[in-house]
Design a protein around this motif. Structure first.
Motif, PDB file in Angstrom:
ATOM      1  N   ILE A   1     -44.626 -74.548 -34.216  1.00  0.00           N
ATOM      2  CA  ILE A   1     -44.675 -74.840 -35.652  1.00  0.00           C
ATOM      3  C   ILE A   1     -46.114 -75.094 -36.093  1.00  0.00           C
ATOM      4  N   VAL A   2     -46.872 -75.829 -35.301  1.00  0.00           N
ATOM      5  CA  VAL A   2     -48.282 -76.074 -35.619  1.00  0.00           C
ATOM      6  C   VAL A   2     -49.048 -74.762 -35.650  1.00  0.00           C
ATOM      7  N   LEU A   3     -48.801 -73.883 -34.688  1.00  0.00           N
ATOM      8  CA  LEU A   3     -49.468 -72.581 -34.638  1.00  0.00           C
ATOM      9  C   LEU A   3     -49.144 -71.742 -35.867  1.00  0.00           C
ATOM     10  N   VAL A   4     -47.894 -71.719 -36.285  1.00  0.00           N
ATOM     11  CA  VAL A   4     -47.491 -70.958 -37.470  1.00  0.00           C
ATOM     12  C   VAL A   4     -48.170 -71.518 -38.718  1.00  0.00           C
TER      13      VAL A   4
ATOM     14  N   LEU B   1     -51.857 -70.493 -38.680  1.00  0.00           N
ATOM     15  CA  LEU B   1     -52.006 -69.071 -39.004  1.00  0.00           C
ATOM     16  C   LEU B   1     -51.751 -68.813 -40.488  1.00  0.00           C
ATOM     17  N   LEU B   2     -50.812 -69.528 -41.088  1.00  0.00           N
ATOM     18  CA  LEU B   2     -50.561 -69.357 -42.513  1.00  0.00           C
ATOM     19  C   LEU B   2     -51.726 -69.870 -43.357  1.00  0.00           C
TER      20      LEU B   2
ATOM     21  N   GLY C   1     -57.282 -63.144 -39.261  1.00  0.00           N
ATOM     22  CA  GLY C   1     -58.651 -62.756 -38.991  1.00  0.00           C
ATOM     23  C   GLY C   1     -59.669 -63.851 -39.254  1.00  0.00           C
ATOM     24  N   LYS C   2     -59.242 -64.916 -39.873  1.00  0.00           N
ATOM     25  CA  LYS C   2     -60.185 -65.971 -40.272  1.00  0.00           C
ATOM     26  C   LYS C   2     -60.636 -66.822 -39.086  1.00  0.00           C
ATOM     27  N   ILE C   3     -59.766 -67.089 -38.130  1.00  0.00           N
ATOM     28  CA  ILE C   3     -60.114 -67.954 -37.007  1.00  0.00           C
ATOM     29  C   ILE C   3     -61.219 -67.341 -36.144  1.00  0.00           C
ATOM     30  N   PRO C   4     -61.131 -66.056 -35.734  1.00  0.00           N
ATOM     31  CA  PRO C   4     -62.248 -65.480 -34.969  1.00  0.00           C
ATOM     32  C   PRO C   4     -63.547 -65.439 -35.770  1.00  0.00           C
ATOM     33  N   GLU C   5     -63.436 -65.234 -37.080  1.00  0.00           N
ATOM     34  CA  GLU C   5     -64.628 -65.224 -37.933  1.00  0.00           C
ATOM     35  C   GLU C   5     -65.288 -66.604 -37.954  1.00  0.00           C
TER      36      GLU C   5
END
Length: 77
Positions: free
Chosen positions: A11-14, A17-18, A23-27
């Protein structure tokens, strides 16, 4: 109660990501790495700049030259 189950982590991961998008996390991580590299480069540039700095004197002095200070307020006898 001491640890989260797999469902909590999913749930935390979802939610993450929302919020940030796929693509924002690798950036963000790439920008953070560039910042760290820039900081390290700046620290090494400061160390080499201090070593190569010229003499900080502002007045040139020629050996053998005598400097005499004059007192304009002194009265003649």
């Amino acid at each position: 109660m001491g640890s989260f189950s797999i469902w909590h982590w999913l749930i935390v991961l979802v939610v993450v990501l929302l919020l940030f998008g796929r693509g924002k996390i690798p950036e963000l991580m790439g920008d953070m790495a560039k910042g760290i590299k820039s900081f390290k480069k700046g620290m090494t540039d400061d160390d080499t700049a201090e070593d190569t700095r010229s003499d900080p004197r502002t007045v040139d002095h020629r050996p053998g030259e005598t400097v005499v200070a004059s007192d304009r307020n002194a009265t003649k006898p």
